[in-house]
Design a protein around this motif. Structure first.
Motif, mmCIF file in Angstrom:
data_model
loop_
_atom_site.group_PDB
_atom_site.id
_atom_site.type_symbol
_atom_site.label_atom_id
_atom_site.label_comp_id
_atom_site.label_asym_id
_atom_site.label_seq_id
_atom_site.Cartn_x
_atom_site.Cartn_y
_atom_site.Cartn_z
ATOM 1 N N TYR A 2 0.858 -1.181 0.000
ATOM 2 C CA TYR A 2 0.000 0.000 0.000
ATOM 3 C C TYR A 2 0.892 1.228 0.000
ATOM 4 O O TYR A 2 1.397 1.636 1.035
ATOM 5 C CB TYR A 2 -0.938 0.001 1.213
ATOM 6 C CG TYR A 2 -1.845 -1.201 1.257
ATOM 7 C CD1 TYR A 2 -2.758 -1.427 0.235
ATOM 8 C CD2 TYR A 2 -1.783 -2.106 2.299
ATOM 9 C CE1 TYR A 2 -3.590 -2.531 0.257
ATOM 10 C CE2 TYR A 2 -2.618 -3.209 2.330
ATOM 11 C CZ TYR A 2 -3.515 -3.419 1.310
ATOM 12 O OH TYR A 2 -4.337 -4.517 1.325
ATOM 13 N N LYS A 3 1.054 1.802 -1.161
ATOM 14 C CA LYS A 3 1.948 2.967 -1.296
ATOM 15 C C LYS A 3 1.274 4.253 -0.875
ATOM 16 O O LYS A 3 1.918 5.164 -0.369
ATOM 17 C CB LYS A 3 2.439 3.075 -2.737
ATOM 18 C CG LYS A 3 3.314 1.916 -3.140
ATOM 19 C CD LYS A 3 3.710 2.027 -4.589
ATOM 20 C CE LYS A 3 4.521 0.782 -4.953
ATOM 21 N NZ LYS A 3 4.470 0.480 -6.350
ATOM 22 N N LYS A 4 -0.039 4.337 -1.117
ATOM 23 C CA LYS A 4 -0.781 5.546 -0.763
ATOM 24 C C LYS A 4 -2.127 5.148 -0.187
ATOM 25 O O LYS A 4 -2.893 4.435 -0.822
ATOM 26 C CB LYS A 4 -0.961 6.449 -1.981
ATOM 27 C CG LYS A 4 -1.486 7.825 -1.638
ATOM 28 C CD LYS A 4 -1.415 8.734 -2.862
ATOM 29 C CE LYS A 4 -1.714 10.168 -2.518
ATOM 30 N NZ LYS A 4 -1.634 11.026 -3.703
ATOM 31 N N ILE A 5 -2.392 5.634 1.022
ATOM 32 C CA ILE A 5 -3.607 5.282 1.742
ATOM 33 C C ILE A 5 -4.478 6.513 1.905
ATOM 34 O O ILE A 5 -4.034 7.523 2.456
ATOM 35 C CB ILE A 5 -3.267 4.706 3.133
ATOM 36 C CG1 ILE A 5 -2.346 3.488 3.006
ATOM 37 C CG2 ILE A 5 -4.546 4.368 3.898
ATOM 38 C CD1 ILE A 5 -1.764 3.007 4.324
ATOM 39 N N SER A 31 4.209 3.984 3.630
ATOM 40 C CA SER A 31 3.119 4.495 2.798
ATOM 41 C C SER A 31 2.936 5.992 2.991
ATOM 42 O O SER A 31 3.210 6.533 4.059
ATOM 43 C CB SER A 31 1.797 3.815 3.186
ATOM 44 O OG SER A 31 1.886 2.428 3.095
ATOM 45 N N CYS A 101 -4.776 5.886 -4.926
ATOM 46 C CA CYS A 101 -4.630 5.270 -3.613
ATOM 47 C C CYS A 101 -4.794 3.753 -3.732
ATOM 48 O O CYS A 101 -5.569 3.270 -4.539
ATOM 49 C CB CYS A 101 -5.672 5.840 -2.646
ATOM 50 S SG CYS A 101 -5.419 7.605 -2.318
ATOM 51 N N ASP A 102 -4.045 3.042 -2.920
ATOM 52 C CA ASP A 102 -4.074 1.577 -2.908
ATOM 53 C C ASP A 102 -5.002 1.029 -1.831
ATOM 54 O O ASP A 102 -5.275 -0.168 -1.798
ATOM 55 C CB ASP A 102 -2.674 1.019 -2.624
ATOM 56 C CG ASP A 102 -1.626 1.580 -3.535
ATOM 57 O OD1 ASP A 102 -0.719 2.258 -3.024
ATOM 58 O OD2 ASP A 102 -1.724 1.346 -4.747
ATOM 59 N N LEU A 103 -5.415 1.892 -0.905
ATOM 60 C CA LEU A 103 -6.231 1.468 0.224
ATOM 61 C C LEU A 103 -7.062 2.652 0.690
ATOM 62 O O LEU A 103 -6.583 3.787 0.681
ATOM 63 C CB LEU A 103 -5.333 0.980 1.372
ATOM 64 C CG LEU A 103 -6.013 0.465 2.639
ATOM 65 C CD1 LEU A 103 -6.739 -0.853 2.362
ATOM 66 C CD2 LEU A 103 -4.977 0.266 3.745
ATOM 67 N N ILE A 132 -10.944 -0.636 -4.945
ATOM 68 C CA ILE A 132 -9.808 -0.402 -4.055
ATOM 69 C C ILE A 132 -10.109 -1.089 -2.720
ATOM 70 O O ILE A 132 -11.218 -0.963 -2.192
ATOM 71 C CB ILE A 132 -9.585 1.115 -3.842
ATOM 72 C CG1 ILE A 132 -9.279 1.791 -5.184
ATOM 73 C CG2 ILE A 132 -8.473 1.381 -2.830
ATOM 74 C CD1 ILE A 132 -9.304 3.304 -5.135
#
Length: 142
Positions: A2-5, A31, A101-103, A132
């Motif tokens: 998860y790079k960007k939450i 992240s 966003c990954d999450l 996502i």
């Protein structure tokens, strides 16, 4: 992973349940965090269409986001903040997609049936309308 939450904040005590989980996850995975609050009062929902002046609610929400971002940056995290206007699920999903966003992290209050019918359920819409992954953290009891 998860790079960007995207962290959906309510500007309520529920955020105190969510932020420790997201902070620890972001530290472990390196992240970036995108703090998002959706101002959903009448002025916020009609801001663009009616060319309205920013309401105090919106100013307070922006201040809340900025203060949360400062606290998280002090813990060594890379954080940005975004105040969206309108309907929360309608704003959260496109923001997460646009910002790659990954999450999506949110709090749940545990409403059941009647509570969801009366109060609505941002989580219900978000989890059904996005691809996502969604992290739900139960808000602490009042």
């Amino acid at each position: 992973m998860y790079k960007k939450i995207l962290v959906a904040l309510e500007n309520s005590r529920a955020d105190q349940s969510l932020l420790p989980h997201v902070t620890e996850l972001a530290k472990r995975l390196n992240s970036r965090l995108l703090l998002v609050h959706v101002a959903d009062g009448w002025v916020a929902r009609n801001f663009e269409q009616l060319n309205l002046a920013e309401a105090q609610e919106m100013k307070d929400d922006r201040g809340y986001l900025d203060a949360a971002a400062v606290r998280l940056r002090a813990e060594g995290l890379e954080v940005s903040a975004h105040l969206a206007l309108g309907d929360p699920p309608t704003e959260i999903i496109p923001t997460a997609e646009r910002e790659q966003c990954d999450l999506i992290a949110m709090t749940t209050h545990g409403h059941r049936l009647i509570g969801d019918l009366i109060l609505g359920s941002t989580i219900h819409e978000v989890r059904h309308k996005t691809t996502i992954p969604v992290l739900l953290v139960r808000a602490a009891e009042k």
